[in-house]
Design an enzyme around this catalytic site. Structure first.
Site, PDB file in Angstrom:
ATOM      1  N   PHE A 125       0.861  -1.175   0.000  1.00 53.95           N
ATOM      2  CA  PHE A 125       0.000   0.000   0.000  1.00 53.95           C
ATOM      3  C   PHE A 125       0.902   1.231   0.000  1.00 53.95           C
ATOM      4  CE2 PHE A 125      -2.775   3.171   2.003  1.00 53.95           C
ATOM      5  CZ  PHE A 125      -3.914   3.027   1.216  1.00 53.95           C
ATOM      6  N   ASP A 194       2.621  -5.624   8.314  1.00 54.42           N
ATOM      7  CA  ASP A 194       1.443  -4.763   8.221  1.00 54.42           C
ATOM      8  C   ASP A 194       0.228  -5.693   8.144  1.00 54.42           C
ATOM      9  OD1 ASP A 194      -0.731  -3.222   7.292  1.00 54.42           O
ATOM     10  OD2 ASP A 194       0.579  -1.844   6.217  1.00 54.42           O
ATOM     11  N   TYR A 219     -10.117   0.211  11.440  1.00 57.57           N
ATOM     12  CA  TYR A 219     -11.373   0.668  10.829  1.00 57.57           C
ATOM     13  C   TYR A 219     -11.845  -0.236   9.695  1.00 57.57           C
ATOM     14  CZ  TYR A 219      -7.686   2.954   8.070  1.00 57.57           C
ATOM     15  OH  TYR A 219      -6.544   3.220   7.351  1.00 57.57           O
ATOM     16  N   LYS A 220     -11.069  -1.275   9.366  1.00 58.83           N
ATOM     17  CA  LYS A 220     -11.488  -2.205   8.313  1.00 58.83           C
ATOM     18  C   LYS A 220     -12.294  -3.339   8.956  1.00 58.83           C
ATOM     19  CE  LYS A 220      -7.349  -1.117   5.567  1.00 58.83           C
ATOM     20  NZ  LYS A 220      -7.955  -0.249   4.537  1.00 58.83           N
ATOM     21  N   ARG A 366     -12.697  -4.236  -6.481  1.00 60.23           N
ATOM     22  CA  ARG A 366     -12.313  -4.962  -5.276  1.00 60.23           C
ATOM     23  C   ARG A 366     -13.532  -5.140  -4.372  1.00 60.23           C
ATOM     24  NH1 ARG A 366      -8.014  -2.970  -0.779  1.00 60.23           N
ATOM     25  NH2 ARG A 366      -9.692  -1.509  -0.468  1.00 60.23           N
TER      26      ARG A 366
END
Length: 394
Positions: A125, A194, A219-220, A366
């Protein structure tokens, strides 16, 4: 009713985690497949935030700091620890993912004196790459991009730290944490992971695998809310040596002593920096209650089944109109990525039809499958909506 409809209905009826959907505040008209970017809110969060604002802040005012707020980063960290395979006292919730990646990289480089390279997943990312460049500049090291499958080609006595993602954010591919960590340690380097796209859906064993430092967002799949604070893991045996580059008062041994020099806290609190974001932190605290008593192996099993069923629906309903980018075997996270030349437009059109996924440039649609609230019916509806849209547009 088609065969796919019948299968979806049967799978949902037999889903051992199906009861959890009622724990989330979801619009029943919407198919939400973007929990790998922003999780849906558990129902108890709104009431808890109101209680924090009206009572803890509104009535107790500044008294809430010593009463309950100051130690919240460690207390909430203890709720995340079992989800990443960490014993108590090794996870703290503080700051953002980007800030924690910076702390992790600099701290890990300092744990590998004399070495001058930071190896970074070439498909990471983007923020991880940006932060790695800054960490390298600060520590006098250099960034070396690497394909995860080709770590052997770049690991050497120069390697200080390797930063990898457990799940690739674009393709959904799952990397072998055990094998990669073993290679990194064999080279004498430190392993930093990560976990942003894996925490909350995959069984993770940081302690057992000897991971040096790990970071992740909340938050995912952890459903902490937009901008909820991230976490950082440092194993107990490394904490005394871990020197992170942001020595704020939050990580001080005695923060309210107001001493002129920095003396780091003896435990995981030394990974803190500034004042915690209490509203977001306590919203996360409430959201994590949905995990009480849950078996992550069951969550993982449903995630594999959901994504597998979605791929079957895509195969049957769309044929070769899209390319499935995500691995079809078990080496995938809980998302399915599809390639189409007009992906951006398709995602926007699907969203207008209440089927919400997301787009990653240049050509990836996605779809994230959060097992706690996504159903097999959702998966079928999403594939059917995409097939209908492609049929309409030719």
């Amino acid at each position: 009713m088609t065969e796919l409809d019948a299968r979806a209905a049967k799978l949902d009826a037999g889903d051992p985690l199906g009861y959890l959907r009622a724990e989330f505040d979801l619009d029943p008209a919407v198919v939400y497949l973007d929990g790998n970017s922003l999780g849906a809110p558990p129902r108890q969060v709104a009431g808890r935030v109101e209680e924090v604002v009206r009572k803890q802040w509104g009535r107790r005012l500044i008294r809430s700091w010593p009463e309950r707020w100051w130690v919240a980063p460690e207390r909430v960290g203890e709720k995340i620890a079992p989800l990443v395979g960490a014993a108590p006292g090794q996870v703290v919730v503080a700051d953002s993912t980007s800030v924690n990646v910076f702390k992790a990289l600099v701290g890990a480089v300092r744990l590998a004196p004399g070495r001058r390279e930071i190896v970074v997943d070439a498909t990471t990312f983007p923020t991880d790459g940006y932060v790695a460049e800054s960490a390298a500049e600060l520590t006098g090291t250099m960034v070396v991009p690497a394909v995860v499958d080709e770590l052997d080609d770049v690991l050497s006595e120069r390697t200080a730290v390797v930063l990898l993602n457990q799940v690739d954010y674009k393709t959904g591919r799952l990397h072998d944490m055990a094998a990669a960590t073993e290679k990194i340690h064999a080279a004498g380097a430190r392993a930093v992971w990560d976990l942003c796209h894996s925490v909350g859906v995959l069984p993770i064993e940081l302690d057992a695998l000897g991971v040096d430092v790990a970071v992740g967002c909340t938050y995912k799949f952890l459903n902490g809310g937009p901008g909820s604070p991230a976490f950082i893991y440092v194993p107990r045996h490394l904490q005394a040596e871990f020197r992170q580059p942001l020595p704020g008062w939050g990580g001080h041994r005695d923060p309210f002593a107001m001493e002129p020099s920095y003396d780091p806290a003896p435990g995981i609190a030394r990974a803190r920096a500034g004042t915690p974001d209490i509203l977001s932190l306590l919203a996360l605290d409430a959201a994590l209650e949905v995990w009480d008593g849950l078996d992550l192996t069951a969550v993982r099993a449903k995630g594999l089944a959901l994504t597998g069923f979605f791929m079957e629906c895509v195969d049957e309903l769309l044929g070769h109109a899209v390319e499935v980018v995500t691995p079809r075997g078990e080496w995938r996270g809980h998302q399915v990525s599809l390639r189409h030349h007009d992906a951006r437009t398709l995602v926007a059109e699907l969203t207008a039809r209440d089927v919400i996924g997301d787009y990653r440039p240049p050509d990836v649609l996605r779809f994230g499958f959060a097992p706690l609230y996504v159903t097999y019916g959702d998966a079928l509806r999403a594939a059917r909506a995409l097939a209908d849209l492609l049929a309409e547009t030719g």
